[in-house]
Design a protein around this motif. Structure first.
Motif, mmCIF file in Angstrom:
data_model
loop_
_atom_site.group_PDB
_atom_site.id
_atom_site.type_symbol
_atom_site.label_atom_id
_atom_site.label_comp_id
_atom_site.label_asym_id
_atom_site.label_seq_id
_atom_site.Cartn_x
_atom_site.Cartn_y
_atom_site.Cartn_z
ATOM 1 N N MET A 1 79.734 48.637 -2.116
ATOM 2 C CA MET A 1 80.564 47.913 -1.663
ATOM 3 C C MET A 1 81.290 48.164 -0.088
ATOM 4 S SD MET A 1 84.435 48.484 -4.513
ATOM 5 C CE MET A 1 83.942 49.510 -5.363
ATOM 6 N N SER A 2 81.677 47.591 0.713
ATOM 7 C CA SER A 2 81.426 47.956 2.514
ATOM 8 C C SER A 2 83.047 48.294 2.561
ATOM 9 C CB SER A 2 81.991 45.775 2.930
ATOM 10 O OG SER A 2 83.403 45.995 2.083
ATOM 11 N N GLY A 3 83.317 48.602 3.164
ATOM 12 C CA GLY A 3 83.909 49.184 4.199
ATOM 13 C C GLY A 3 85.487 48.890 4.941
ATOM 14 N N HIS A 4 85.735 47.318 3.811
ATOM 15 C CA HIS A 4 87.053 46.691 4.270
ATOM 16 C C HIS A 4 87.614 46.412 3.136
ATOM 17 C CE1 HIS A 4 83.856 45.044 6.428
ATOM 18 N NE2 HIS A 4 83.528 44.190 5.135
ATOM 19 N N GLY A 5 87.807 47.810 2.629
ATOM 20 C CA GLY A 5 89.282 46.818 1.250
ATOM 21 C C GLY A 5 88.592 47.281 -0.163
ATOM 22 N N GLY A 6 87.587 47.226 -0.363
ATOM 23 C CA GLY A 6 86.671 47.372 -1.192
ATOM 24 C C GLY A 6 85.498 46.351 -1.502
ATOM 25 N N ARG A 7 86.170 45.424 -0.416
ATOM 26 C CA ARG A 7 85.558 43.911 -1.237
ATOM 27 C C ARG A 7 84.226 43.450 -0.404
ATOM 28 N NH1 ARG A 7 89.373 39.462 -3.276
ATOM 29 N NH2 ARG A 7 87.609 38.416 -3.320
ATOM 30 N N ARG A 8 83.264 43.150 -0.712
ATOM 31 C CA ARG A 8 82.009 42.850 -0.643
ATOM 32 C C ARG A 8 81.741 41.361 0.379
ATOM 33 N NH1 ARG A 8 79.597 43.964 -5.512
ATOM 34 N NH2 ARG A 8 78.701 46.052 -5.085
ATOM 35 N N SER A 9 81.732 41.423 1.483
ATOM 36 C CA SER A 9 81.846 40.558 2.345
ATOM 37 C C SER A 9 80.316 39.197 1.631
ATOM 38 C CB SER A 9 81.281 40.515 4.289
ATOM 39 O OG SER A 9 80.047 40.924 4.010
ATOM 40 N N ARG A 10 80.851 37.930 2.285
ATOM 41 C CA ARG A 10 80.183 36.569 1.519
ATOM 42 C C ARG A 10 78.210 37.200 1.850
ATOM 43 N NH1 ARG A 10 79.619 31.996 -0.758
ATOM 44 N NH2 ARG A 10 77.756 30.515 0.002
ATOM 45 N N VAL A 11 77.922 37.894 3.148
ATOM 46 C CA VAL A 11 76.876 38.271 3.623
ATOM 47 C C VAL A 11 75.963 39.099 2.744
ATOM 48 C CG1 VAL A 11 75.211 39.633 5.157
ATOM 49 C CG2 VAL A 11 76.574 37.416 5.668
ATOM 50 N N GLU A 12 76.547 40.472 2.016
ATOM 51 C CA GLU A 12 76.391 40.489 0.739
ATOM 52 C C GLU A 12 76.071 41.071 -0.160
ATOM 53 O OE1 GLU A 12 78.383 45.479 2.675
ATOM 54 O OE2 GLU A 12 79.947 43.668 1.907
ATOM 55 N N ARG A 13 76.666 39.707 -0.884
ATOM 56 C CA ARG A 13 77.001 38.731 -1.970
ATOM 57 C C ARG A 13 75.982 38.034 -1.592
ATOM 58 N NH1 ARG A 13 82.604 37.824 -0.945
ATOM 59 N NH2 ARG A 13 81.422 35.793 -1.545
ATOM 60 N N ASP A 14 75.497 37.031 -0.698
ATOM 61 C CA ASP A 14 74.224 36.365 -0.805
ATOM 62 C C ASP A 14 73.216 37.299 -0.318
ATOM 63 O OD1 ASP A 14 75.424 34.190 -0.533
ATOM 64 O OD2 ASP A 14 75.600 34.045 1.721
ATOM 65 N N ALA A 15 73.120 39.047 0.094
ATOM 66 C CA ALA A 15 71.796 39.685 -0.380
ATOM 67 C C ALA A 15 72.012 39.420 -1.412
ATOM 68 C CB ALA A 15 72.502 41.052 0.761
ATOM 69 N N ILE A 16 72.343 40.046 -1.978
ATOM 70 C CA ILE A 16 71.998 40.148 -3.586
ATOM 71 C C ILE A 16 71.757 39.482 -4.141
ATOM 72 C CG2 ILE A 16 73.872 41.605 -5.662
ATOM 73 C CD1 ILE A 16 75.477 42.872 -3.842
ATOM 74 N N THR A 17 72.810 38.521 -3.966
ATOM 75 C CA THR A 17 72.239 37.279 -4.789
ATOM 76 C C THR A 17 70.813 36.577 -4.756
ATOM 77 O OG1 THR A 17 73.965 36.368 -4.806
ATOM 78 C CG2 THR A 17 72.201 34.589 -5.408
ATOM 79 N N VAL A 18 69.573 37.101 -3.423
ATOM 80 C CA VAL A 18 68.540 37.007 -2.928
ATOM 81 C C VAL A 18 67.293 38.058 -3.746
ATOM 82 C CG1 VAL A 18 67.302 37.001 -0.777
ATOM 83 C CG2 VAL A 18 68.781 35.176 -1.074
ATOM 84 N N GLU A 19 68.094 38.859 -3.983
ATOM 85 C CA GLU A 19 66.903 40.173 -4.136
ATOM 86 C C GLU A 19 67.514 39.842 -5.327
ATOM 87 O OE1 GLU A 19 64.994 43.958 -2.990
ATOM 88 O OE2 GLU A 19 66.545 42.008 -1.746
#
Length: 94
Positions: A1-19
């Motif tokens: 989770m990111s530091g802004h309100g507990g929601r993942r950013s689009r970049v973080e979600r994309d990185a997880i999808t690629v991984e």
């Protein structure tokens, strides 16, 4: 989770999808190599019928194990979230 309100950013979600995609693709490739190594002699050599039927079935277990181990090892190493090395410090050289 990111530091802004507990929601993942689009970049973080994309990185997880690629991984996840990389983990599944590399695991499928590794499992196919193991399956081919174990069951491959059936295609190359003339083996008794019992052995020719048994080897491909016997190859499924190690291939499945390699698949699971590869997926878990790739995803386990994926960083959860970028955190500073010391609490309260934000610069990487701190």
């Amino acid at each position: 989770m990111s530091g802004h309100g507990g929601r993942r950013s689009r970049v973080e979600r994309d990185a997880i999808t690629v991984e996840i995609g990389y983990a599944l693709f590399s695991a499928a490739f590794a499992a196919a190599v193991v399956f081919g190594a174990v069951a491959g002699p059936v295609l190359v050599f003339e083996l008794p019928d019992v052995v020719a039927r048994l080897l491909p079935r016997a190859a499924l277990a190690p291939a499945a194990a390699v698949f699971v181990v590869r997926v878990v090892s790739v995803l386990w190493r994926f960083p959860r979230a970028a955190q500073p090395s010391q609490p309260g410090r934000t610069r990487p050289d701190s």
